[in-house]
Design an enzyme around this catalytic site. Structure first.
Site, PDB file in Angstrom:
ATOM      1  N   SER A   1       0.799  -1.228   0.000  1.00 29.39           N
ATOM      2  CA  SER A   1       0.000   0.000   0.000  1.00 29.39           C
ATOM      3  C   SER A   1       0.831   1.277   0.000  1.00 29.39           C
ATOM      4  O   SER A   1       0.281   2.368  -0.068  1.00 29.39           O
ATOM      5  CB  SER A   1      -0.945   0.010   1.220  1.00 29.39           C
ATOM      6  OG  SER A   1      -0.214  -0.011   2.420  1.00 29.39           O
TER       7      SER A   1
ATOM      8  N   LYS B   1      -6.352   2.772   9.094  1.00 32.01           N
ATOM      9  CA  LYS B   1      -5.483   3.807   8.533  1.00 32.01           C
ATOM     10  C   LYS B   1      -6.088   5.193   8.702  1.00 32.01           C
ATOM     11  O   LYS B   1      -5.401   6.141   9.091  1.00 32.01           O
ATOM     12  CB  LYS B   1      -5.232   3.507   7.053  1.00 32.01           C
ATOM     13  CG  LYS B   1      -4.388   2.266   6.806  1.00 32.01           C
ATOM     14  CD  LYS B   1      -4.253   1.978   5.321  1.00 32.01           C
ATOM     15  CE  LYS B   1      -3.380   0.748   5.073  1.00 32.01           C
ATOM     16  NZ  LYS B   1      -3.263   0.437   3.636  1.00 32.01           N
TER      17      LYS B   1
END
Length: 814
Positions: free
Chosen positions: A679, A722
């Site tokens: 990511s 996140k």
């Protein structure tokens, strides 16, 4: 810790004396005589080691000069209490055994043995089982001493009082007349409960042998007073003896078996064991095994069930009373109770609660038990590596007992408890088997109605049990085991949720725990918010509770000193007076944007984290450097990002040979922490493009997404964690892949209302958002081979064979 529970101490170098036909145990005083010159010199050397020495038995007593392989590796460290010369060669010694010690290495054998050892602190079982074993061992030992005319019973028995099971086991072992190898076996048995079980077996067998010897001697039978003299080294046996099992005990067991209402198979096994027990001598080891097995069968709740609460409103009230939020889990429990209203015997529930530490997984299981009216039991799987811990040991082994599943069911006393299997991701495996594989039968609704424990050796129905499994992460858990659970993710809390949890649950809980009244101590919402921001950085609330505890302790001291009517209020201004300097510094969002520095978002099993990616170019040969403990997947993602950027260079108004004449260095700070995952791809690409174009990256945005060679942005996981991490750090804008749009539905309202989330499909979209000014694009830039190309990132990345040859892949070093 080793597998047996030993705590390993500091390594020591000590002299060694090999012993003939003698095993010394800790906590015992032992006299013996030494005559070998090497042993005498080792004794003299002990004066330089605080009179400490290692004592270990030699395997063959006839050897005058045993080699290291002829000496047992387990002995004891002992302190020399007294020495006295018998003659010119022999010395009489009295020593006190201190601790078990394992010989790691023989450092020298001349003129005496010098060894490297580690002391082993025994894992002392002081629970109910150890107490029950002591209740049997001590009377047997007292009876055993009566057969020894030389034993000072009045001196030995008082020494057994007020000691731990481990000390008692060692004292008893030292007074048993047993073969050398049997005594050595007792010394090497680290677990005190297992040692007590072995001693119990030896005492029963030895008493039986001695009683048989008495009965055989007619004079002893006539007088009733003759004592049988011990013969060291006589093997333990169980020769024939008359059957004197009290009929009342067997009848009582038979009644208990009938009252247990066992299923047919278990009932047949109990009946056969009763028949065997009737034909056995009462003190034989096999009779003890039979009785233990029958006790387990009788104690299990074959038919007993808790009466469940089915009032949905009451269950919802209890769940809300104990926990704030966690709506998905609460909804699932209420759904289950609703099914119970319509279906008489539905299958048991198997829930998997996955989330970072401190979010309330274990405590939620207790609340579920309270809301449903069931008993609650907990089994910690952390560090479990033996399949027998789950399935139990077969009865052919000495000291066998059922697995932990059956033990917990017995403790619950009902067949339908709420059963918490905690920390399933912390299990491991070794040569003794794979406990995760054994759990598959337990957690399979199609199989667990006939769970077979090796010790019980008959099916037990676990289908009515509500299993709740907890884990911090699913990656270590085998996929077949995950498939047997209904996974519910419990993610981190927002700041507002933590404030509510602190006010409603943690603050009142700690006030009560410290004996304070609400009038003694109060706190404003702003103070709690500052406490959360400046003193904790976590997904859960464990550290928040710890900090509240620190505040309460300080206030308790002042209340005791100045009176119970003292009142204090924690505010933003005086918080540092209670907790000291803040532990964490939140990032200053007004600082200047930087070139070559981008903020990324990462997922960990402890919640979300923000990562800073730094890019720098230095004169070199086009090498691509990666530092900061990047894992293999992250390295591949960085490589893809760099290839995209090298292709993108031909659209930009920058030097075309920048990737040949300069080394590009990517670093992720906090290099001691491993980092992994794809990511970070678009974040690394942004940092490199910012470096090459000298355009700063906005500090107001956090970025996450996987990159392809053509510049497409692919979806990633851990979106909620996140975004929570970004929100905690004060960031209010985020860039995410468009394909993650569905994940935004599960976000807390606070995040959706206060954060701007940009969804992107390709790197062109990303760069427009994160760079502080547009890229300096040049239409149709010249390629190294003289061709022209369109200003499209995807086409440039794909390239032709000639372009690929002109732009060789630089090496990655890290």
């Amino acid at each position: 810790m080793d597998p047996n529970g030993d705590t390993l101490e500091t390594l020591k170098t000590l002299p060694l004396i090999p012993l003939r036909d003698l095993v010394v145990f800790p906590a015992t005083l032992v006299p013996f005589t030494i005559g070998r010159p090497s042993s005498v010199q080792a004794l003299e050397k002990s004066s330089e080691t605080e009179r400490l020495i290692v004592l270990a038995a030699q395997m063959d007593p006839s050897l005058d000069n045993p080699s290291p392989k002829d000496i047992y590796s387990m002995g004891v460290t002992a302190k020399v209490i007294r020495t006295a010369s018998v003659d010119d060669k022999n010395v009489k010694v009295i020593v006190e055994g201190k601790r078990r010690a394992r010989i790691l290495e023989v450092l020298s054998s001349q003129p005496f043995y010098q060894v490297l050892i580690k002391e082993v602190r025994v894992y002392d079982e002081a629970g109910k089982e150890a107490g029950e074993e002591l209740g049997v061992v001590l009377p047997l030992f007292e009876e055993y001493l009566k057969f020894n005319p030389g034993a000072n019973v009045q001196a030995i028995l008082p020494a057994l009082r007020d000691h731990s099971p481990d000390r008692i086991a060692d004292i008893v072992s030292s007074h048993l007349f047993l073969p050398l190898d049997e005594k050595q076996n007792l010394l090497e048995t680290i677990n005190s409960l297992e040692r007590l079980r072995r001693i119990r077996f030896l005492l029963e067998s030895e008493i039986y042998r001695l009683q048989a010897s008495q009965r055989k001697d007619g004079r002893a039978a006539a007088a009733g007073k003759r004592k049988t003299v011990f013969t060291p080294g006589v093997s333990v046996g169980s020769a024939g003896a008359k059957k004197d099992e009290p009929a009342g005990e067997v009848e009582e067991l038979r009644k208990k078996v009938a009252a247990a209402k066992m299923p047919p198979d278990a009932s047949d096994k109990a009946r056969k064991e009763l028949e065997r027990l009737e034909s056995m001598p009462p003190l034989s080891a096999e009779a003890t095994v039979c009785r233990n097995y029958l006790d387990w069968l009788i104690a299990l709740p074959w038919t007993k069930k808790s009466r469940e609460k089915r009032d949905l409103a009451e269950a919802e009230r209890i769940l809300n009373e104990d926990h704030y939020g966690l709506d998905k889990v609460k909804e699932r429990i209420l759904e289950y109770l609703s099914i119970r209203q319509l279906v008489k015997d539905p299958k048991g529930v198997i829930l998997g609660l996955v989330g970072p530490p401190g979010v309330g997984k274990s405590s939620l299981a207790k609340s579920i038990a309270r809301a449903t009216g069931r008993k609650f039991v907990r089994l910690s799987l952390g560090g479990v590596r033996d399949e027998a811990e789950i399935r139990g040991h077969r009865r052919t082994y000495i000291g066998a007992y059922p697995g932990r599943i059956i033990q917990m069911i017995k403790r619950a006393g009902t067949r339908n408890p709420v059963f918490l299997l905690d920390e399933v991701d912390k299990m491991s495996m070794d040569f003794r088997g794979d406990p995760a594989s054994a759990l598959m039968e337990v957690l399979d609704p199609e199989q667990n109605n006939a769970f077979l424990d090796h010790y019980i050796d008959t099916d037990f129905d676990l289908s009515q049990v509500m299993f709740i499994v907890t884990a911090n992460a699913l990656e270590p858990v085998p996929r077949p085991l995950i498939d047997r659970m209904e996974i519910i993710r419990i993610l981190g809390y927002t700041e507002e949720e933590k404030i509510q949890i602190g006010k409603r649950f943690l603050w009142p809980k700690q006030l009560k725990a410290h004996g304070l009244k609400p009038s003694n101590l109060a706190a404003s919402d702003a103070a709690l918010a500052k406490l959360i921001d400046d003193y904790t950085r976590e997904a859960g609330v464990r550290n928040l509770e710890r900090e509240i505890t620190r505040i309460c302790r300080k206030v308790v001291k002042r209340v005791v000193e100045k009176g119970r009517d003292r009142k204090e209020k924690v505010s933003v201004n005086n918080l540092e007076g209670y907790l000291g300097v803040p532990k964490f510094r939140r990032p200053a969002m007004d600082r200047e944007d930087e070139i070559g520095v981008a903020t990324g978002m990462a997922w960990t099993e402890f919640g979300g984290e923000l990562l800073t990616f730094e890019a720098m170019k230095v004169h070199g040969k086009g090498t691509f450097l990666l530092t900061g403990q990047m894992g293999e997947v992250m390295q591949e993602s960085a490589r893809a990002a760099f290839s995209f950027v090298r292709a993108k260079v031909f659209e930009l108004n920058v030097a075309k040979d920048v990737t040949k004449d300069f080394d590009i260095h990517i670093h992720v700070p906090e290099g001691a922490i491993p980092k992994e995952g794809p990511s970070a791809g678009i974040t690394i690409a942004v940092a490199i493009l910012s470096l090459l174009t000298e355009i700063p990256v906005s500090k107001k945005l956090a970025i996450s997404g996987e990159i392809t060679l053509r510049g497409r942005v692919l979806p990633v996981g851990g979106i909620k964690e996140k975004l929570l991490a970004a929100y905690r750090e004060g960031i209010r804008e985020a860039v995410l892949p468009r394909d993650n749009k569905a994940d935004l539905k599960d976000l807390p309202k606070t995040i959706l209302q206060n954060m701007t989330i940009h969804l992107v499909e390709n790197m062109d979209d990303v760069l427009k958002l994160v760079l502080t000014r547009p890229l300096p694009l040049v239409p149709g830039p010249a390629r190294p081979d003289g061709e022209k190309t369109e200003a499209r990132a995807g086409e440039a990345a794909a390239g032709t064979a000639a372009e690929a040859k002109a732009l060789p892949e630089p090496p990655i070093t890290h």
